[in-house]
Design an enzyme around this catalytic site. Sequence first.
Site, PDB file in Angstrom:
ATOM      1  N   LYS A 248       0.038   4.294  -0.171  1.00  0.00           N
ATOM      2  CA  LYS A 248      -0.600   5.481   0.416  1.00  0.00           C
ATOM      3  C   LYS A 248      -0.461   6.652  -0.552  1.00  0.00           C
ATOM      4  O   LYS A 248      -0.548   6.455  -1.760  1.00  0.00           O
ATOM      5  CB  LYS A 248      -0.003   5.788   1.788  1.00  0.00           C
ATOM      6  CG  LYS A 248       0.073   4.551   2.686  1.00  0.00           C
ATOM      7  CD  LYS A 248       0.397   4.859   4.102  1.00  0.00           C
ATOM      8  CE  LYS A 248       0.647   3.555   4.849  1.00  0.00           C
ATOM      9  NZ  LYS A 248       0.283   3.617   6.230  1.00  0.00           N
TER      10      LYS A 248
ATOM     11  N   GLY B  23       2.680   1.910  10.647  1.00  0.00           N
ATOM     12  CA  GLY B  23       3.611   3.026  10.489  1.00  0.00           C
ATOM     13  C   GLY B  23       4.375   3.375  11.751  1.00  0.00           C
ATOM     14  O   GLY B  23       4.993   4.438  11.840  1.00  0.00           O
TER      15      GLY B  23
ATOM     16  N   GLU C 142      -5.145  -5.357  10.633  1.00  0.00           N
ATOM     17  CA  GLU C 142      -4.134  -4.322  10.816  1.00  0.00           C
ATOM     18  C   GLU C 142      -4.376  -3.592  12.136  1.00  0.00           C
ATOM     19  O   GLU C 142      -5.177  -2.641  12.175  1.00  0.00           O
ATOM     20  CB  GLU C 142      -4.192  -3.312   9.667  1.00  0.00           C
ATOM     21  CG  GLU C 142      -3.906  -3.892   8.315  1.00  0.00           C
ATOM     22  CD  GLU C 142      -3.296  -2.844   7.387  1.00  0.00           C
ATOM     23  OE1 GLU C 142      -2.198  -3.089   6.881  1.00  0.00           O
ATOM     24  OE2 GLU C 142      -3.897  -1.772   7.204  1.00  0.00           O
TER      25      GLU C 142
ATOM     26  N   GLU D 108      -6.518   4.469   7.990  1.00  0.00           N
ATOM     27  CA  GLU D 108      -6.358   5.907   7.712  1.00  0.00           C
ATOM     28  C   GLU D 108      -7.627   6.481   7.096  1.00  0.00           C
ATOM     29  O   GLU D 108      -7.958   7.647   7.312  1.00  0.00           O
ATOM     30  CB  GLU D 108      -5.133   6.132   6.813  1.00  0.00           C
ATOM     31  CG  GLU D 108      -3.845   5.931   7.600  1.00  0.00           C
ATOM     32  CD  GLU D 108      -2.673   5.440   6.777  1.00  0.00           C
ATOM     33  OE1 GLU D 108      -2.712   5.509   5.534  1.00  0.00           O
ATOM     34  OE2 GLU D 108      -1.700   4.945   7.388  1.00  0.00           O
TER      35      GLU D 108
ATOM     36  N   SER E  77       3.658  -2.578  10.199  1.00  0.00           N
ATOM     37  CA  SER E  77       5.118  -2.615  10.360  1.00  0.00           C
ATOM     38  C   SER E  77       5.738  -3.936   9.901  1.00  0.00           C
ATOM     39  O   SER E  77       6.696  -4.412  10.519  1.00  0.00           O
ATOM     40  CB  SER E  77       5.516  -2.278  11.802  1.00  0.00           C
ATOM     41  OG  SER E  77       5.118  -0.952  12.115  1.00  0.00           O
TER      42      SER E  77
ATOM     43  N   ASN F 191       0.864  -1.188   0.000  1.00  0.00           N
ATOM     44  CA  ASN F 191       0.000   0.000   0.000  1.00  0.00           C
ATOM     45  C   ASN F 191       0.897   1.233   0.000  1.00  0.00           C
ATOM     46  O   ASN F 191       1.525   1.541   1.014  1.00  0.00           O
ATOM     47  CB  ASN F 191      -0.887  -0.021   1.256  1.00  0.00           C
ATOM     48  CG  ASN F 191      -1.635   1.276   1.452  1.00  0.00           C
ATOM     49  OD1 ASN F 191      -1.858   2.040   0.502  1.00  0.00           O
ATOM     50  ND2 ASN F 191      -2.014   1.559   2.686  1.00  0.00           N
TER      51      ASN F 191
ATOM     52  N   HIS G 190      -9.240   0.996   5.045  1.00  0.00           N
ATOM     53  CA  HIS G 190      -7.937   1.160   5.705  1.00  0.00           C
ATOM     54  C   HIS G 190      -8.119   2.072   6.920  1.00  0.00           C
ATOM     55  O   HIS G 190      -8.925   3.002   6.890  1.00  0.00           O
ATOM     56  CB  HIS G 190      -6.928   1.753   4.713  1.00  0.00           C
ATOM     57  CG  HIS G 190      -5.533   1.728   5.240  1.00  0.00           C
ATOM     58  ND1 HIS G 190      -5.061   2.676   6.120  1.00  0.00           N
ATOM     59  CD2 HIS G 190      -4.519   0.857   5.044  1.00  0.00           C
ATOM     60  CE1 HIS G 190      -3.803   2.384   6.426  1.00  0.00           C
ATOM     61  NE2 HIS G 190      -3.454   1.284   5.791  1.00  0.00           N
TER      62      HIS G 190
END
Length: 260
Positions: free
Chosen positions: A14, A181, A175, A105, A218, A12, A103
Amino acid sequence: MASTRRPIIAGNWKMYKTTQEAAAFTKALWEKIQPHAGASLPEIVICPPYTALTTVKTSSADLKAPFITAAQNMESRDNGAYTGEVSPLMLLDLGIRWVVIGHSERRQYFNETDESVAQKTGAALKHGMTPIVCVGEALQDRENGLTDRVIEQQVRAVLTQITAAALPKIVIAYEPVWAIGTGKVCDATEANRVCALIRHFISEYGNAEQTRILYGGSVKPDNTHALMSQSDIDGGLVGGASLEADSFFGIIEQACLVKA
Ligand code: PEP
């Protein structure tokens, strides 16, 4: 008995990479993978921003690289007055058949809810697309002992919008938000426990044996082996480490060693 589920390694990107950078990455990754192309590779999915979807898709085709190009999001409706949105029909028009949905985010910064994630998943399946549906608990949920409850709620919301027949076509990515991240990878045994729990929730609805469940958060070359060795982890959704061909290849290589 070993699982028959084909592993997936998805990157991904982003909001990173211009079209030029996307083309260069695709070529560099294929140069690393090509010598191993006879081996049984995982499905390799690249999720660029919308602006580089066609670049990755056409570069892969030109190189004869078996990469799947996926969008990072889409609108559930086919068309309408929804400024700035991109519909399933528009992705299909570009030849894009995979899409990441929900996701963290998107949930955190763009107000996506369990309901909208479920609708988007239903829309993807209706159009014959493969959704990679992300679920995961926040740090506070984990600290309050709410991980299993949050995951159950997120997974059950998606199940309301799909038929049992669609279960082999959907991909779930577990996730944990606190691992995305941050460099704090979830312990492999615990990640497997949650992935197995997700499979259990799905199995109450239909046959979950062919549903691929990924871990994301990660993932790096040096923790891939431990994660991919787990019974219920069928691959990885990779953010930061998918931006460089070297590290993304390192993850693919490690996944091959375990799951080939
Ligand atoms: C992600 O973006 O889905 C992700 C898991 O990011 P990272 O690998 O950087 O934690």
